[in-house]
Design a protein around this motif. Structure first.
Motif, PDB file in Angstrom:
ATOM      1  N   GLY A   1     141.826  -4.137  -9.899  1.00 39.73           N
ATOM      2  CA  GLY A   1     141.582  -3.977 -11.151  1.00 39.73           C
ATOM      3  C   GLY A   1     142.261  -5.231 -12.069  1.00 39.73           C
ATOM      4  O   GLY A   1     142.042  -6.392 -11.494  1.00 39.73           O
ATOM      5  N   LYS A   2     142.717  -4.964 -13.024  1.00 34.32           N
ATOM      6  CA  LYS A   2     143.495  -5.925 -14.023  1.00 34.32           C
ATOM      7  C   LYS A   2     144.514  -6.730 -13.293  1.00 34.32           C
ATOM      8  O   LYS A   2     144.368  -7.976 -13.564  1.00 34.32           O
ATOM      9  N   GLY A   3     145.130  -6.112 -12.503  1.00 31.08           N
ATOM     10  CA  GLY A   3     146.143  -7.108 -11.676  1.00 31.08           C
ATOM     11  C   GLY A   3     145.844  -8.006 -11.124  1.00 31.08           C
ATOM     12  O   GLY A   3     146.073  -9.096 -10.961  1.00 31.08           O
ATOM     13  N   ALA A   4     144.640  -7.724 -10.087  1.00 31.08           N
ATOM     14  CA  ALA A   4     144.021  -8.635  -9.574  1.00 31.08           C
ATOM     15  C   ALA A   4     143.156  -9.800 -10.458  1.00 31.08           C
ATOM     16  O   ALA A   4     143.138 -10.902  -9.850  1.00 31.08           O
TER      17      ALA A   4
ATOM     18  N   THR B   1     128.986  -1.531 -16.125  1.00 31.39           N
ATOM     19  CA  THR B   1     129.692  -2.704 -15.816  1.00 31.39           C
ATOM     20  C   THR B   1     129.426  -3.149 -14.354  1.00 31.39           C
ATOM     21  O   THR B   1     128.711  -2.532 -13.548  1.00 31.39           O
ATOM     22  N   HIS B   2     130.319  -4.017 -13.943  1.00 30.80           N
ATOM     23  CA  HIS B   2     130.048  -4.436 -12.608  1.00 30.80           C
ATOM     24  C   HIS B   2     131.701  -4.537 -12.052  1.00 30.80           C
ATOM     25  O   HIS B   2     132.462  -4.965 -12.387  1.00 30.80           O
ATOM     26  N   GLU B   3     131.877  -3.819 -10.937  1.00 30.86           N
ATOM     27  CA  GLU B   3     133.150  -3.615 -10.280  1.00 30.86           C
ATOM     28  C   GLU B   3     133.051  -4.277  -8.947  1.00 30.86           C
ATOM     29  O   GLU B   3     132.375  -3.535  -7.974  1.00 30.86           O
ATOM     30  N   LEU B   4     133.807  -5.309  -8.423  1.00 34.36           N
ATOM     31  CA  LEU B   4     133.460  -6.007  -7.352  1.00 34.36           C
ATOM     32  C   LEU B   4     134.606  -5.860  -6.236  1.00 34.36           C
ATOM     33  O   LEU B   4     135.806  -5.893  -6.749  1.00 34.36           O
TER      34      LEU B   4
ATOM     35  N   THR C   1     131.125  -6.943  -1.851  1.00 30.51           N
ATOM     36  CA  THR C   1     130.265  -5.870  -2.095  1.00 30.51           C
ATOM     37  C   THR C   1     130.143  -5.808  -3.854  1.00 30.51           C
ATOM     38  O   THR C   1     131.349  -5.882  -4.284  1.00 30.51           O
ATOM     39  N   GLY C   2     129.272  -5.075  -4.319  1.00 31.99           N
ATOM     40  CA  GLY C   2     129.293  -4.603  -5.557  1.00 31.99           C
ATOM     41  C   GLY C   2     129.439  -3.154  -5.724  1.00 31.99           C
ATOM     42  O   GLY C   2     129.483  -2.280  -6.544  1.00 31.99           O
ATOM     43  N   GLY C   3     129.390  -2.471  -4.273  1.00 28.27           N
ATOM     44  CA  GLY C   3     129.646  -0.850  -4.367  1.00 28.27           C
ATOM     45  C   GLY C   3     127.982  -0.197  -4.398  1.00 28.27           C
ATOM     46  O   GLY C   3     127.186  -0.715  -4.051  1.00 28.27           O
ATOM     47  N   MET C   4     128.312   1.120  -5.059  1.00 27.02           N
ATOM     48  CA  MET C   4     127.224   1.763  -5.055  1.00 27.02           C
ATOM     49  C   MET C   4     126.756   1.935  -6.503  1.00 27.02           C
ATOM     50  O   MET C   4     127.458   2.062  -7.525  1.00 27.02           O
ATOM     51  N   THR C   5     125.252   2.132  -6.806  1.00 27.30           N
ATOM     52  CA  THR C   5     124.833   2.273  -8.198  1.00 27.30           C
ATOM     53  C   THR C   5     125.349   3.394  -8.915  1.00 27.30           C
ATOM     54  O   THR C   5     125.498   4.670  -8.006  1.00 27.30           O
ATOM     55  N   GLY C   6     125.896   3.183  -9.972  1.00 30.48           N
ATOM     56  CA  GLY C   6     126.277   4.570 -10.818  1.00 30.48           C
ATOM     57  C   GLY C   6     127.752   4.904 -10.396  1.00 30.48           C
ATOM     58  O   GLY C   6     128.245   6.025 -10.681  1.00 30.48           O
ATOM     59  N   LYS C   7     128.474   4.170  -9.604  1.00 30.25           N
ATOM     60  CA  LYS C   7     129.682   4.598  -9.234  1.00 30.25           C
ATOM     61  C   LYS C   7     130.664   4.977 -10.310  1.00 30.25           C
ATOM     62  O   LYS C   7     130.460   4.169 -11.548  1.00 30.25           O
ATOM     63  N   ARG C   8     131.362   5.934 -10.259  1.00 33.12           N
ATOM     64  CA  ARG C   8     132.365   6.415 -11.283  1.00 33.12           C
ATOM     65  C   ARG C   8     133.700   6.599 -10.953  1.00 33.12           C
ATOM     66  O   ARG C   8     134.071   6.398  -9.761  1.00 33.12           O
ATOM     67  N   TRP C   9     134.644   6.620 -11.928  1.00 34.24           N
ATOM     68  CA  TRP C   9     135.921   6.870 -11.644  1.00 34.24           C
ATOM     69  C   TRP C   9     136.865   5.794 -10.725  1.00 34.24           C
ATOM     70  O   TRP C   9     137.707   6.318 -10.118  1.00 34.24           O
ATOM     71  N   GLY C  10     136.442   4.765 -10.705  1.00 39.74           N
ATOM     72  CA  GLY C  10     136.951   3.724  -9.884  1.00 39.74           C
ATOM     73  C   GLY C  10     136.774   3.726  -8.643  1.00 39.74           C
ATOM     74  O   GLY C  10     137.555   3.489  -7.759  1.00 39.74           O
ATOM     75  N   ARG C  11     135.454   4.316  -8.061  1.00 36.66           N
ATOM     76  CA  ARG C  11     135.252   4.483  -6.573  1.00 36.66           C
ATOM     77  C   ARG C  11     135.467   3.094  -5.870  1.00 36.66           C
ATOM     78  O   ARG C  11     134.973   1.954  -6.413  1.00 36.66           O
ATOM     79  N   ILE C  12     136.083   3.285  -4.813  1.00 40.73           N
ATOM     80  CA  ILE C  12     136.039   2.090  -3.756  1.00 40.73           C
ATOM     81  C   ILE C  12     135.521   2.485  -2.605  1.00 40.73           C
ATOM     82  O   ILE C  12     135.777   3.553  -2.160  1.00 40.73           O
ATOM     83  N   GLY C  13     134.895   1.640  -2.033  1.00 39.95           N
ATOM     84  CA  GLY C  13     134.348   2.110  -0.747  1.00 39.95           C
ATOM     85  C   GLY C  13     134.890   1.259   0.405  1.00 39.95           C
ATOM     86  O   GLY C  13     136.140   1.089   0.283  1.00 39.95           O
ATOM     87  N   ASP C  14     134.459   1.143   1.483  1.00 41.69           N
ATOM     88  CA  ASP C  14     134.990   0.549   2.935  1.00 41.69           C
ATOM     89  C   ASP C  14     135.299  -1.144   2.988  1.00 41.69           C
ATOM     90  O   ASP C  14     135.984  -1.498   3.311  1.00 41.69           O
ATOM     91  N   SER C  15     134.428  -1.504   2.072  1.00 46.60           N
ATOM     92  CA  SER C  15     134.317  -3.153   2.083  1.00 46.60           C
ATOM     93  C   SER C  15     135.739  -3.729   1.861  1.00 46.60           C
ATOM     94  O   SER C  15     135.892  -4.833   2.704  1.00 46.60           O
ATOM     95  N   PRO C  16     136.517  -3.184   1.018  1.00 49.74           N
ATOM     96  CA  PRO C  16     137.585  -3.926   0.778  1.00 49.74           C
ATOM     97  C   PRO C  16     138.820  -3.599   1.631  1.00 49.74           C
ATOM     98  O   PRO C  16     140.050  -3.958   1.506  1.00 49.74           O
ATOM     99  N   LEU C  17     138.604  -2.438   2.414  1.00 49.44           N
ATOM    100  CA  LEU C  17     139.742  -1.758   2.934  1.00 49.44           C
ATOM    101  C   LEU C  17     139.643  -2.472   4.470  1.00 49.44           C
ATOM    102  O   LEU C  17     138.697  -2.269   5.407  1.00 49.44           O
ATOM    103  N   ILE C  18     140.808  -3.211   4.996  1.00 50.75           N
ATOM    104  CA  ILE C  18     141.094  -3.657   6.059  1.00 50.75           C
ATOM    105  C   ILE C  18     141.110  -2.460   7.483  1.00 50.75           C
ATOM    106  O   ILE C  18     141.748  -1.509   7.109  1.00 50.75           O
TER     107      ILE C  18
ATOM    108  N   VAL D   1     137.288  -5.364  -9.175  1.00 49.86           N
ATOM    109  CA  VAL D   1     137.411  -6.648 -10.277  1.00 49.86           C
ATOM    110  C   VAL D   1     136.416  -6.866 -10.726  1.00 49.86           C
ATOM    111  O   VAL D   1     135.290  -6.575 -10.482  1.00 49.86           O
ATOM    112  N   THR D   2     136.554  -7.262 -12.023  1.00 51.88           N
ATOM    113  CA  THR D   2     135.382  -7.891 -12.952  1.00 51.88           C
ATOM    114  C   THR D   2     135.334  -9.326 -13.310  1.00 51.88           C
ATOM    115  O   THR D   2     136.355  -9.862 -13.423  1.00 51.88           O
TER     116      THR D   2
END
Length: 366
Positions: A152-155, A107-110, A218-235, A128-129
Motif C-alpha cells: 500500500g501507501k508505504g510501498a 481503481t487498480h491495485e498491483l 499481477t493486477g489481481g481479480m476483477t472487482g476485488k475488495r477489502w485490499g484482497r491479495i492473491g498469491d502473486s506477491p507471496l514468496i 500499490v497504485t
C-alpha cells in the motif's frame, strides 16, 4: 558417535556434505533457459479471432526475446526475468501494470514479487497504485530495503524514494477491463465469471552462471475488495527460486495457490527427489574391504530428468484442482529444463533455451 568406526563417520560426513551442496555447481556450463507466462484460464480457439491469436503470440515472443537476449549475452537470471515482466506490464493485453483489472471501487491495485535463487533473497509489493512497473519496485524492496514485502501507501512512499516511474490512474485504464467490472456489477457475477483467464504475468530463468530467478506481476481479480491479495506477491505461493531445486512463477486462482503453497511445494519436492536420486546413486558405489564406499558421489555429478520435474509440478497442480482451484505454473530447473503445468484449457506461455528451443503457445494441445 558411539558404536561407529572413525572411517565410517568420516565417510558419512563426506556423503552428507556432498548431498547438501547445490546441484548447480556448474559455473563453467554455458547453458541457459527461460520460461514465461501471461496467464492461464479458459482460453479456447473458438473464442479467439485470428488477429487476437496473432497479437498474443507476438507479444509473448517479444517478451521472450527480451529475456533470451539477456541470457544469451551472459547476463543474470534476475535481469532476464525483469526484462520479460516489464514488457508484459506495459502491454494492456495482460493483467499486470497497464492492463490491470479494476477493483470494485474502480481503481487498480498491483502486486509483484521477485526472488534470487542464488541467495534466496526476495522482494514483494502488494496493493500499490500508480507504479508503472511493480516488478521493479519488488526488486528494489529486495536490494534496497531490509524487508521482503511492502504494501500500500508505504510501498508507494518507498517507490518515490527510489525514483521509480509513476503514472496517473488513467494510464492503467483499459476499455476491456472497465467493461468486465461493469458487467460483473450489473449481472452480479463473480470475478471468475468475468475473468475467464488469469492474465498474471511471470518469468523464470536459469543463467549461464548456474543461478535461478523467478518473478511474477499481477493486477489481481476483477472487482476485488477489502485490499484482497492473491498469491502473486507471496514468496512460496506464487513465486519461488532456489538454486538447489527450481524457479517457479504461478498464475491462477490465488486463494488456492496460497493454501497449497504451490511454488515452494514444487521446489521442495524436487529437492527431495534430488536427494533420493543421490542416495540411490551412492548406494550403487562399490565398497571396500571395510564395507565403506570407494568414493563419494558429488551433487554436481547428478541431474534430475525433466520427467521427474514435470511429475512434481503436475502432482502439485492436481492438489490445487482437487481443492477447487485452477491455473498454472512455469518452471525452470538447475539442469535447464523449461516446463509448464496447468489445469486449464490454455495458458499464454513461451520458453527458450541455449539448446535452441524457442517457442510460444496458447492452447493446451500445443
Amino acid at each position: 558417535m558411539r558404536g561407529f568406526s572413525v572411517p565410517f563417520v568420516r565417510a558419512l560426513a563426506a556423503l552428507c556434505v556432498a548431498f547438501a551442496l547445490p546441484a548447480t555447481a556448474q559455473e563453467a556450463d554455458p547453458r541457459w533457459s527461460i520460461a514465461i507466462h501471461g496467464g492461464a484460464g479458459t482460453i479456447a480457439r473458438e473464442n479467439m479471432t485470428a488477429e487476437q491469436d496473432a497479437a498474443y503470440r507476438a507479444a509473448l515472443q517479444q517478451a521472450l526475446d527480451a529475456g533470451k537476449a539477456v541470457l544469451a549475452g551472459g547476463g543474470d537470471a534476475l535481469d532476464a526475468v525483469e526484462a520479460v515482466i516489464t514488457r508484459l506490464e506495459d502491454d494492456e493485453k495482460f493483467n499486470a501494470g497497464r492492463g490491470a483489472v479494476f477493483t470494485w471501487d474502480g481503481t487498480h491495485e498491483l502486486d509483484a514479487s521477485i526472488m534470487d535463487g542464488r541467495t534466496r533473497d526476495a522482494g514483494a509489493v502488494a496493493g500499490v497504485t500508480g507504479i508503472r512497473h511493480p516488478i521493479l519496485l519488488a526488486r528494489k524492496v529486495m536490494t534496497d530495503s531490509p524487508h521482503v514485502m511492502l504494501a500500500g501507501k508505504g510501498a508507494e512512499a518507498f517507490a518515490a524514494e527510489q525514483g521509480l516511474e509513476l503514472m496517473p490512474p488513467e494510464w492503467f485504464d483499459t476499455d476491456a477491463r472497465r467493461e468486465a467490472l461493469e458487467r460483473m456489477k450489473a449481472e452480479r457475477l463473480s470475478a471468475l465469471d468475468v475473468d475467464i483467464k488469469f492474465g498474471t504475468v511471470g518469468a523464470v530463468a536459469l543463467d549461464s552462471h548456474g543461478n535461478l530467478a523467478a518473478g511474477t506481476s499481477t493486477g489481481g481479480m476483477t472487482g476485488k475488495r477489502w485490499g484482497r491479495i492473491g498469491d502473486s506477491p507471496l514468496i512460496g505461493a506464487g513465486t519461488y527460486a532456489d538454486n538447489r531445486s527450481c524457479a517457479i512463477s504461478a498464475t491462477g486462482w490465488g486463494e488456492y495457490f496460497i493454501r497449497v503453497g504451490v511454488a515452494h511445494e514444487i521446489c521442495a519436492r524436487l529437492r527431495y527427489d534430488f536427494r533420493i536420486a543421490a542416495l540411490e546413486e551412492q548406494l550403487g558405489v562399490p565398497r571396500d574391504a571395510d564395507g565403506l564406499p570407494e568414493y563419494i558421489i558429488h551433487a554436481s555429478e547428478l541431474a534430475l530428468d525433466a520427467e521427474i520435474a514435470q511429475r512434481a509440478a503436475d502432482d502439485v497442480m492436481d492438489e490445487v484442482k482437487a481443492l477447487g482451484g485452477d491455473g498454472g505454473i512455469i518452471l525452470v530447473t538447475p539442469e535447464g529444463h523449461a516446463l509448464f503445468s496447468f489445469n486449464t484449457s490454455g495458458m499464454y506461455r513461451g520458453r527458450a533455451t541455449s539448446d535452441g528451443v524457442d517457442e510460444v503457445a496458447i492452447y493446451a494441445d500445443e
